[in-house]
Design an enzyme around this catalytic site. Structure first.
Site, short mmCIF file in Angstrom:
data_model
loop_
_atom_site.label_atom_id
_atom_site.label_comp_id
_atom_site.label_asym_id
_atom_site.label_seq_id
_atom_site.Cartn_x
_atom_site.Cartn_y
_atom_site.Cartn_z
N ASP A 43 0.87 -1.17 0.00
CA ASP A 43 0.00 0.00 0.00
C ASP A 43 0.90 1.22 0.00
O ASP A 43 1.66 1.45 0.96
CB ASP A 43 -0.89 -0.02 1.24
CG ASP A 43 -1.86 1.16 1.30
OD1 ASP A 43 -1.73 2.10 0.50
OD2 ASP A 43 -2.76 1.14 2.16
N SER A 87 0.91 11.15 -16.41
CA SER A 87 -0.29 11.32 -17.21
C SER A 87 -0.10 12.54 -18.09
O SER A 87 0.71 13.42 -17.79
CB SER A 87 -1.51 11.51 -16.30
OG SER A 87 -2.64 11.95 -17.02
N TYR A 121 -6.31 15.98 -9.07
CA TYR A 121 -5.54 14.93 -9.76
C TYR A 121 -4.37 15.53 -10.53
O TYR A 121 -3.22 15.05 -10.42
CB TYR A 121 -6.46 14.16 -10.70
CG TYR A 121 -5.78 13.10 -11.52
CD1 TYR A 121 -5.42 11.88 -10.95
CD2 TYR A 121 -5.49 13.29 -12.87
CE1 TYR A 121 -4.79 10.90 -11.68
CE2 TYR A 121 -4.86 12.32 -13.62
CZ TYR A 121 -4.51 11.13 -13.03
OH TYR A 121 -3.88 10.17 -13.77
N LYS A 171 -0.26 15.04 -10.16
CA LYS A 171 0.59 14.56 -11.25
C LYS A 171 1.63 15.61 -11.65
O LYS A 171 2.77 15.26 -11.99
CB LYS A 171 -0.28 14.17 -12.45
CG LYS A 171 -1.13 12.92 -12.21
CD LYS A 171 -0.27 11.69 -11.95
CE LYS A 171 -1.11 10.41 -11.91
NZ LYS A 171 -0.28 9.22 -11.66
#
Length: 282
Positions: A61, A140, A153, A157
């Site tokens: 994790d 991404s 998000y 990133k």
């Protein structure tokens, strides 16, 4: 006979991580395939059996530093070292700034940024001592170009991109190569999961943002359906970054993504990027 390189991949229960684990094993690596929830192992095992490869599957994790340290220590004890780290685990989130609470923003940052930070920091002493290693991190297009309603998000990133861009020249002098792999739309559970987890907007925010958010979700679904890559194709790019004798720092996974990224680099004002992202909104 030379020992197979040891590669650890995070987030292998599905999608890009699953395919990366299998393809790295096919490319001659001993692969430690890790995932947060070991109960989701069936798809990975089935794909490995289909490909005729053996994986060392372990729980990990990225939000649990003691667990990360235990996993890395166990891998080192079992395999004698660690040559490759693929940071793939991540989580999406859809929501504009006003609808995103601090707890949600912290969770997104914790998984996508600090998760990469933790695992990389745990692995680096091994690679530094060995004088060699590869660290490949999946970011991404959203780590280079902001996307509407992906505020948290994209922030995470972008942070990963900055971390790795800062780290790369330093650890290269220690024999460790750092690369980023930057996919766009990918045919996986990711989009459906992100949209499915979105909480309804409060009435005031629904009036302000609702039509734009609905239009964005519809446009994103069309992009994923029409231009989305298969996870296996992105995994192939990751394997290239791992095995390239002279690896690049950045790898975009398709010509479409390279074209979009080029727009940012030739327009220092940033205006064309904002216009491109806004074209999906009414």
């Amino acid at each position: 006979m030379n020992k197979k390189p040891i590669a650890l991949v995070t987030g292998t229960s599905s999608g890009i991580g699953l395919e990366t684990a299998v393809q790295l094993a096919q490319a001659g690596h001993t692969v430690v395939a890790t995932m947060r929830d070991p109960s989701r192992v069936d798809n990975l095992r089935a794909r490995a059996d289909e490909a005729g490869v053996t994986l060392d599957i372990r729980p990990l994790d990225v939000q649990d530093q003691p667990g990360i340290d235990r996993c890395i220590a166990a891998v080192t004890a079992a395999h004698g070292g660690l040559d490759v780290l693929v940071n793939n685990a991540g989580a999406g989130f859809l929501g504009t700034l006003e609808s995103t609470g601090e707890a949600d923003a912290q969770r997104v940052m914790d998984v996508n940024f600090f998760g990469v930070w933790r695992v990389t920091r745990s692995v680096l002493p091994l690679m530094r001592a060995a004088g060699s290693g590869r660290i490949v991190t999946v970011t991404s297009i959203g780590g280079l170009l902001g996307q509407p309603f992906n505020d948290a998000y994209c922030a995470a990133k972008f942070a990963v991109e900055g971390l790795m861009e800062s780290l790369a020249p330093v650890v290269r002098r220690l024999g460790v190569h750092v690369s980023l792999v930057e996919p766009g739309a990918v045919h996986s559970e990711f989009l459906a999961s992100v949209i499915g987890q979105r909480e309804p907007l409060e009435p005031e925010l629904e009036r302000a943002y609702g039509p734009m958010l609905t239009a964005y979700e519809q446009a994103a679904a069309q992009v994923y359906a029409g231009a989305g890559q298969q996870s296996a194709a992105v995994a192939g790019c990751i394997v290239t970054a791992v095995t390239d004798p002279a690896p690049h720092f950045r790898y975009q996974t398709s010509e479409l993504i390279r074209t979009l990224v080029a727009r940012k680099y030739v327009d220092p004002t940033g205006d064309s990027v904002v216009a491109l992202s806004g074209a999906r909104l009414p």
